[in-house]
Motif scaffolding. Structure first.
Motif, PDB file in Angstrom:
ATOM      1  N   TYR A 147      68.656  16.258  67.344  1.00  0.00           N
ATOM      2  CA  TYR A 147      69.218  17.562  67.725  1.00  0.00           C
ATOM      3  C   TYR A 147      68.594  18.680  66.883  1.00  0.00           C
ATOM      4  CZ  TYR A 147      72.706  21.271  68.241  1.00  0.00           C
ATOM      5  OH  TYR A 147      73.329  22.456  68.471  1.00  0.00           O
ATOM      6  N   ALA A 148      68.514  18.482  65.570  1.00  0.00           N
ATOM      7  CA  ALA A 148      67.953  19.511  64.689  1.00  0.00           C
ATOM      8  C   ALA A 148      66.462  19.733  64.954  1.00  0.00           C
ATOM      9  CB  ALA A 148      68.164  19.127  63.233  1.00  0.00           C
ATOM     10  N   LEU A 149      65.756  18.668  65.303  1.00  0.00           N
ATOM     11  CA  LEU A 149      64.314  18.782  65.526  1.00  0.00           C
ATOM     12  C   LEU A 149      63.961  19.361  66.888  1.00  0.00           C
ATOM     13  CD1 LEU A 149      63.084  15.417  63.971  1.00  0.00           C
ATOM     14  CD2 LEU A 149      62.728  17.714  63.050  1.00  0.00           C
ATOM     15  N   THR A 150      64.779  19.118  67.901  1.00  0.00           N
ATOM     16  CA  THR A 150      64.372  19.479  69.264  1.00  0.00           C
ATOM     17  C   THR A 150      65.120  20.653  69.879  1.00  0.00           C
ATOM     18  OG1 THR A 150      65.903  17.860  70.204  1.00  0.00           O
ATOM     19  CG2 THR A 150      63.645  17.123  69.768  1.00  0.00           C
ATOM     20  N   LYS A 151      66.279  20.994  69.415  1.00  0.00           N
ATOM     21  CA  LYS A 151      67.076  22.043  70.058  1.00  0.00           C
ATOM     22  C   LYS A 151      66.839  23.434  69.492  1.00  0.00           C
ATOM     23  CE  LYS A 151      69.188  19.083  72.658  1.00  0.00           C
ATOM     24  NZ  LYS A 151      68.779  18.911  74.006  1.00  0.00           N
ATOM     25  N   GLY A 152      65.849  23.605  68.649  1.00  0.00           N
ATOM     26  CA  GLY A 152      65.567  24.911  68.040  1.00  0.00           C
ATOM     27  C   GLY A 152      64.914  25.842  69.024  1.00  0.00           C
ATOM     28  N   PRO A 153      64.347  26.923  68.647  1.00  0.00           N
ATOM     29  CA  PRO A 153      64.153  27.353  67.254  1.00  0.00           C
ATOM     30  C   PRO A 153      65.458  27.836  66.639  1.00  0.00           C
ATOM     31  CG  PRO A 153      63.340  29.042  68.733  1.00  0.00           C
ATOM     32  CD  PRO A 153      63.770  27.893  69.585  1.00  0.00           C
ATOM     33  N   TRP A 154      65.606  27.568  65.348  1.00  0.00           N
ATOM     34  CA  TRP A 154      66.795  27.953  64.605  1.00  0.00           C
ATOM     35  C   TRP A 154      66.506  29.209  63.801  1.00  0.00           C
ATOM     36  CZ3 TRP A 154      70.488  25.131  66.499  1.00  0.00           C
ATOM     37  CH2 TRP A 154      70.235  23.815  66.891  1.00  0.00           C
ATOM     38  N   THR A 155      67.465  30.111  63.748  1.00  0.00           N
ATOM     39  CA  THR A 155      67.321  31.301  62.905  1.00  0.00           C
ATOM     40  C   THR A 155      68.544  31.402  61.990  1.00  0.00           C
ATOM     41  OG1 THR A 155      68.389  32.714  64.547  1.00  0.00           O
ATOM     42  CG2 THR A 155      65.979  32.612  64.586  1.00  0.00           C
ATOM     43  N   VAL A 156      68.264  31.813  60.769  1.00  0.00           N
ATOM     44  CA  VAL A 156      69.300  32.015  59.766  1.00  0.00           C
ATOM     45  C   VAL A 156      69.137  33.416  59.221  1.00  0.00           C
ATOM     46  CG1 VAL A 156      70.228  31.258  57.534  1.00  0.00           C
ATOM     47  CG2 VAL A 156      69.375  29.570  59.159  1.00  0.00           C
ATOM     48  N   MET A 157      70.126  34.270  59.443  1.00  0.00           N
ATOM     49  CA  MET A 157      70.107  35.661  58.997  1.00  0.00           C
ATOM     50  C   MET A 157      68.854  36.389  59.503  1.00  0.00           C
ATOM     51  SD  MET A 157      71.651  35.144  55.160  1.00  0.00           S
ATOM     52  CE  MET A 157      71.819  36.881  54.819  1.00  0.00           C
ATOM     53  N   GLY A 158      68.467  36.104  60.735  1.00  0.00           N
ATOM     54  CA  GLY A 158      67.336  36.774  61.357  1.00  0.00           C
ATOM     55  C   GLY A 158      65.973  36.218  60.968  1.00  0.00           C
ATOM     56  N   HIS A 159      65.940  35.134  60.203  1.00  0.00           N
ATOM     57  CA  HIS A 159      64.676  34.516  59.788  1.00  0.00           C
ATOM     58  C   HIS A 159      64.611  33.100  60.332  1.00  0.00           C
ATOM     59  CE1 HIS A 159      63.520  37.693  56.962  1.00  0.00           C
ATOM     60  NE2 HIS A 159      64.814  37.849  56.790  1.00  0.00           N
ATOM     61  N   TYR A 160      63.408  32.692  60.726  1.00  0.00           N
ATOM     62  CA  TYR A 160      63.245  31.378  61.318  1.00  0.00           C
ATOM     63  C   TYR A 160      63.424  30.278  60.272  1.00  0.00           C
ATOM     64  CZ  TYR A 160      61.618  33.299  65.704  1.00  0.00           C
ATOM     65  OH  TYR A 160      61.556  33.976  66.896  1.00  0.00           O
ATOM     66  N   LEU A 161      64.030  29.192  60.723  1.00  0.00           N
ATOM     67  CA  LEU A 161      64.197  28.001  59.912  1.00  0.00           C
ATOM     68  C   LEU A 161      63.139  27.000  60.341  1.00  0.00           C
ATOM     69  CD1 LEU A 161      66.049  26.423  57.873  1.00  0.00           C
ATOM     70  CD2 LEU A 161      67.203  25.524  59.898  1.00  0.00           C
ATOM     71  N   SER A 162      62.227  26.705  59.452  1.00  0.00           N
ATOM     72  CA  SER A 162      61.180  25.721  59.736  1.00  0.00           C
ATOM     73  C   SER A 162      61.730  24.336  59.427  1.00  0.00           C
ATOM     74  CB  SER A 162      59.952  26.021  58.883  1.00  0.00           C
ATOM     75  OG  SER A 162      58.977  25.030  59.052  1.00  0.00           O
ATOM     76  N   VAL A 163      61.786  23.480  60.473  1.00  0.00           N
ATOM     77  CA  VAL A 163      62.328  22.122  60.305  1.00  0.00           C
ATOM     78  C   VAL A 163      61.186  21.148  60.367  1.00  0.00           C
ATOM     79  CG1 VAL A 163      63.950  20.429  61.197  1.00  0.00           C
ATOM     80  CG2 VAL A 163      64.476  22.847  61.402  1.00  0.00           C
TER      81      VAL A 163
END
Length: 163
Positions: A147-163
């Motif tokens: 889920y964490a690897l495929t359901k992104g892209p993830w953003t935290v406080m407007g910045h991308y989270l590189s997984v």
């Protein structure tokens, strides 16, 4: 200014003139007031209470003679481990990913609270702070890792989270 002898006798004892804001109770001879636990002891106590949280280690295990190969005839010592040892060492980290916030340095608590919000559908995870603003996220199962690897892209406080 001259002090008279009778005024010096009126001064309180040295114990009462202490400038400390708090006085600590001294441990009794019979141990009625035990000394506080050290930070190390508190951590070790928490680890024992958590039981299965020994990073996948279920029990102690012994190395067999075939598990380690050591050669000194090379210019540099050579140590190799068997596949059984490799599997045992990798096992606790199978459901882990390394993450980094791109363009911003966030602390552990901020990242933890934000990831708990965006990954609330997972069964849970642990965060380990690594050097250079990298974090190791250890999930409870493979489905959450996927889920964490495929359901992104993830953003935290407007910045991308590189997984």
């Amino acid at each position: 200014m001259v002090m008279c002898a009778d005024k010096t006798s009126q001064l309180p004892p040295a114990v009462d003139r202490s400038t400390k804001k708090a006085k600590f109770k001294v441990q009794g001879a019979d141990g009625d007031s035990p000394s506080p636990l050290s930070f190390r002891d508190m951590l070790m106590d928490m680890q024992e209470q958590s039981g299965n949280r020994n990073f996948g280690q279920k029990d102690d295990w012994e190395l067999e003679e075939d598990d380690v190969t050591f050669k000194e005839e090379e210019p540099m010592p050579f140590i190799a481990f068997s596949s059984r040892v490799h599997e045992r060492l990798v096992e606790p980290w199978e459901n882990s990913v390394v993450v980094k916030i791109i363009g911003r340095n966030l602390g552990y608590r901020v990242l933890s609270s934000r990831l708990n919000r965006i990954w609330s559908s997972t069964t849970g995870f642990e965060i380990i702070d690594l050097d250079n603003d990298y974090f190791l996220i250890r999930f409870n199962n493979k489905k959450d890792v996927e889920y964490a690897l495929t359901k992104g892209p993830w953003t935290v406080m407007g910045h991308y989270l590189s997984v």
